[in-house]
Design a protein around this motif. Sequence first.
Motif, PDB file in Angstrom:
ATOM      1  N   GLU A  76       0.852  -1.197   0.000  1.00 18.78           N
ATOM      2  CA  GLU A  76       0.000   0.000   0.000  1.00 18.78           C
ATOM      3  C   GLU A  76       0.886   1.245   0.000  1.00 18.78           C
ATOM      4  O   GLU A  76       1.991   1.232   0.518  1.00 18.78           O
ATOM      5  CB  GLU A  76      -0.958  -0.027   1.195  1.00 18.78           C
ATOM      6  CG  GLU A  76      -0.305  -0.106   2.573  1.00 18.78           C
ATOM      7  CD  GLU A  76       0.139   1.214   3.121  1.00 18.78           C
ATOM      8  OE1 GLU A  76      -0.352   2.230   2.626  1.00 18.78           O
ATOM      9  OE2 GLU A  76       0.999   1.236   4.022  1.00 18.78           O
ATOM     10  N   GLU A 114      -0.899   8.755   5.739  1.00 18.19           N
ATOM     11  CA  GLU A 114      -1.827   9.108   6.809  1.00 18.19           C
ATOM     12  C   GLU A 114      -2.347  10.514   6.538  1.00 18.19           C
ATOM     13  O   GLU A 114      -1.606  11.378   6.082  1.00 18.19           O
ATOM     14  CB  GLU A 114      -1.118   9.068   8.172  1.00 18.19           C
ATOM     15  CG  GLU A 114      -0.762   7.664   8.572  1.00 18.19           C
ATOM     16  CD  GLU A 114      -0.231   7.569   9.993  1.00 18.19           C
ATOM     17  OE1 GLU A 114      -0.404   8.522  10.783  1.00 18.19           O
ATOM     18  OE2 GLU A 114       0.354   6.527  10.311  1.00 18.19           O
ATOM     19  N   LYS A 159       7.904  -1.531  -2.383  1.00 14.92           N
ATOM     20  CA  LYS A 159       7.391  -0.771  -1.239  1.00 14.92           C
ATOM     21  C   LYS A 159       8.531  -0.121  -0.438  1.00 14.92           C
ATOM     22  O   LYS A 159       8.530   1.070  -0.153  1.00 14.92           O
ATOM     23  CB  LYS A 159       6.573  -1.727  -0.348  1.00 14.92           C
ATOM     24  CG  LYS A 159       6.244  -1.194   1.015  1.00 14.92           C
ATOM     25  CD  LYS A 159       5.244  -0.071   0.948  1.00 14.92           C
ATOM     26  CE  LYS A 159       5.064   0.567   2.299  1.00 14.92           C
ATOM     27  NZ  LYS A 159       3.965   1.468   2.358  1.00 14.92           N
ATOM     28  N   ASN A 189       9.592   4.018  -0.139  1.00 15.37           N
ATOM     29  CA  ASN A 189       9.693   4.772   1.111  1.00 15.37           C
ATOM     30  C   ASN A 189      11.121   5.256   1.368  1.00 15.37           C
ATOM     31  O   ASN A 189      11.334   6.378   1.821  1.00 15.37           O
ATOM     32  CB  ASN A 189       9.201   3.918   2.295  1.00 15.37           C
ATOM     33  CG  ASN A 189       7.690   4.035   2.473  1.00 15.37           C
ATOM     34  OD1 ASN A 189       7.018   4.711   1.707  1.00 15.37           O
ATOM     35  ND2 ASN A 189       7.152   3.379   3.484  1.00 15.37           N
ATOM     36  N   CYS A 224       6.327   4.857   9.291  1.00 17.06           N
ATOM     37  CA  CYS A 224       6.824   4.146   8.098  1.00 17.06           C
ATOM     38  C   CYS A 224       8.275   4.450   7.734  1.00 17.06           C
ATOM     39  O   CYS A 224       9.099   3.529   7.699  1.00 17.06           O
ATOM     40  CB  CYS A 224       5.926   4.454   6.917  1.00 17.06           C
ATOM     41  SG  CYS A 224       4.204   4.093   7.271  1.00 17.06           S
ATOM     42  N   LYS A 271       3.094  14.867  11.442  1.00 20.14           N
ATOM     43  CA  LYS A 271       2.706  15.717  10.318  1.00 20.14           C
ATOM     44  C   LYS A 271       1.249  16.116  10.540  1.00 20.14           C
ATOM     45  O   LYS A 271       0.621  15.644  11.503  1.00 20.14           O
ATOM     46  CB  LYS A 271       2.889  14.999   8.986  1.00 20.14           C
ATOM     47  CG  LYS A 271       1.994  13.787   8.814  1.00 20.14           C
ATOM     48  CD  LYS A 271       2.085  13.265   7.393  1.00 20.14           C
ATOM     49  CE  LYS A 271       1.049  12.197   7.167  1.00 20.14           C
ATOM     50  NZ  LYS A 271       0.999  11.736   5.802  1.00 20.14           N
TER      51      LYS A 271
HETATM   52  C1  UGA Z   1       4.491   7.296   3.994  1.00 22.31           C
HETATM   53  C2  UGA Z   1       4.459   7.291   2.458  1.00 22.31           C
HETATM   54  O1  UGA Z   1       4.383   8.632   1.967  1.00 22.31           O
HETATM   55  C3  UGA Z   1       3.278   6.489   1.932  1.00 22.31           C
HETATM   56  O2  UGA Z   1       3.332   6.416   0.515  1.00 22.31           O
HETATM   57  C4  UGA Z   1       3.356   5.065   2.514  1.00 22.31           C
HETATM   58  O3  UGA Z   1       2.272   4.269   2.110  1.00 22.31           O
HETATM   59  C5  UGA Z   1       3.374   5.147   4.033  1.00 22.31           C
HETATM   60  O4  UGA Z   1       4.495   5.936   4.454  1.00 22.31           O
HETATM   61  C6  UGA Z   1       3.493   3.740   4.560  1.00 22.31           C
HETATM   62  O5  UGA Z   1       4.523   3.097   4.313  1.00 22.31           O
HETATM   63  O6  UGA Z   1       2.503   3.221   5.091  1.00 22.31           O
HETATM   64  P1  UGA Z   1       3.209   8.656   5.925  1.00 22.31           P
HETATM   65  O7  UGA Z   1       4.163   8.006   6.883  1.00 22.31           O
HETATM   66  O8  UGA Z   1       1.760   8.679   6.239  1.00 22.31           O
HETATM   67  O9  UGA Z   1       3.327   7.976   4.461  1.00 22.31           O
HETATM   68  O10 UGA Z   1       3.657  10.167   5.812  1.00 22.31           O
HETATM   69  P2  UGA Z   1       4.357  11.116   4.748  1.00 22.31           P
HETATM   70  O11 UGA Z   1       3.376  12.093   4.259  1.00 22.31           O
HETATM   71  O12 UGA Z   1       5.094  10.349   3.739  1.00 22.31           O
HETATM   72  O13 UGA Z   1       5.403  11.877   5.699  1.00 22.31           O
HETATM   73  C7  UGA Z   1       6.463  11.183   6.354  1.00 22.31           C
HETATM   74  C8  UGA Z   1       7.400  12.169   7.032  1.00 22.31           C
HETATM   75  O14 UGA Z   1       8.101  12.939   6.069  1.00 22.31           O
HETATM   76  C9  UGA Z   1       6.692  13.189   7.927  1.00 22.31           C
HETATM   77  O15 UGA Z   1       7.450  13.400   9.095  1.00 22.31           O
HETATM   78  C10 UGA Z   1       6.637  14.446   7.075  1.00 22.31           C
HETATM   79  O16 UGA Z   1       6.547  15.624   7.810  1.00 22.31           O
HETATM   80  C11 UGA Z   1       7.963  14.320   6.347  1.00 22.31           C
HETATM   81  N1  UGA Z   1       8.008  15.082   5.072  1.00 22.31           N
HETATM   82  C12 UGA Z   1       7.250  14.709   4.022  1.00 22.31           C
HETATM   83  C13 UGA Z   1       8.875  16.158   4.964  1.00 22.31           C
HETATM   84  O17 UGA Z   1       9.593  16.512   5.927  1.00 22.31           O
HETATM   85  N2  UGA Z   1       8.957  16.828   3.779  1.00 22.31           N
HETATM   86  C14 UGA Z   1       8.201  16.479   2.709  1.00 22.31           C
HETATM   87  O18 UGA Z   1       8.341  17.140   1.653  1.00 22.31           O
HETATM   88  C15 UGA Z   1       7.320  15.407   2.835  1.00 22.31           C
END
Ligand code: UGA
Length: 432
Positions: A151, A155, A207, A211, A263, A324
């Motif tokens: 997936e 979140e 996957k 990530n 993740c 986030k």
């Molecule tokens: C992440 C992946 O984006 C999803 O595609 C994946 O399905 C999921 O993990 C998983 O393996 O289940 P998620 O952990 O919900 O999703 O959150 P993200 O939006 O990816 O953010 C992860 C971290 O990166 C957060 O701390 C966020 O603040 C940080 N981030 C994200 C940044 O610092 N800069 C960015 O440009 C984007």
Amino acid sequence: MKLCMIGTGYVGLVSGACFSDLGNDVICVDKDIDKINKLKKGIIPIYEPGLEELVKRNYKSNRLSFTSNISEAITKSNIVFICVGTPTKKNNNSADLSQVLSVAKIISKNIKSQKIIVNKSTVPVTTGDKVEKIISKKVNKKIFSVASNPEFLREGEAINDFNYPDRIVIGTSNKRANKILKSLYSPLISKGSKYINTSRRGAELIKYASNAFLATKISFINELANLCEKTNTNIEDISIAMGLDKRIGGRFLRAGPAYGGSCFPKDTRAIVDTANQFKTNLSIIKSVIKSNENRSKLLLNRISAILKNRIKNKKICFLGVTFKANTDDMRESSSTKMIPYFSKKGAKITYYDPTGYKNEFKNFKNVYYASNIKEACNGADLIIIHTEWNDFKSLNFEKLNNKKNFSVYDMRNILQNEKIKKNNIKYFGIGR
Ligand code: UGA
């Protein structure tokens, strides 16, 4: 189609509700009876925009049901999704597969007719082989197949990500399983999502690779932000201009605190561990993990420097503490390092988060939860915007804080610095 989702955590519940919304009969299973009873009453265990309404609607129309009777759920379904957790093991960096493998055992005892077992949990490459081996001890290989379907739900955006995925990845060499799974996803494919059929091991690796790559992009831009701070350049300009190159792409180039969540930290550690087992050195991902750890330390130093290293009795306000926005998830959030650190140094900390009080801080001295933004900000020497909630994007800090001189540290660059900077307010951003 008749499906069951084993595990009603983030992945199982969101996917189950979305599959039922596409017209399938879905049974969501969990061994936690309390959780199942709550779900039957429409009480959702996680904060995810839009999920409650989706669950209630499909439960009412009898396409979505909840049970803790795993045997019955497997018997009634043609496709069985494994959606249980694979946390980091306590004593090393590998993924703990105990839940996946124990579910495989239960499945093996309940297959009496043709079934496709689909692994949606994030698992190291070759785990599907292990699941297949466990089931084949009890069941003839002709009546079941094990596929991988990772997936890619974020979140806070999970429902949209489910309905409009960039790609759907199915790992199986079994033609029948591929045909059925392609037809399960056909409503999304017809809206433009790409369907990729690959080997089971390939899907498992896609996957982790995805990530790890996203984590790399974030660490890359975070390190560049450090250079911007020294050279008086703006990281926002760099991200935008870099991102316009289609080979690079603009997403996941937002500089901020160390990345967190359930993740990226877990999966980067696990892929390095898997590679070690296969005697392969993933030096880039190792550096990313290190870089992210260093970032946590660097931001602690930066906060101390803003307070001129006089921390004792300083009042620090945190706006947002989740990893986030649009989630209540605190797992590996950088705030869980920052707040305890400054509490131990004698600061007085108030925090406000739209998702409420957090147990994570209950044992720390002088850490208070404020029920609104004004209460959190008032009297603060330093206001830290830790999480990029919309609620924080257009605040008038002069009205919120009666203190004459104070600083604002915008860790997500959500404010226009020229608007905030006043004689009495010192503004600090990331890489600006
Ligand atoms: C992440 C992946 O984006 C999803 O595609 C994946 O399905 C999921 O993990 C998983 O393996 O289940 P998620 O952990 O919900 O999703 O959150 P993200 O939006 O990816 O953010 C992860 C971290 O990166 C957060 O701390 C966020 O603040 C940080 N981030 C994200 C940044 O610092 N800069 C960015 O440009 C984007």
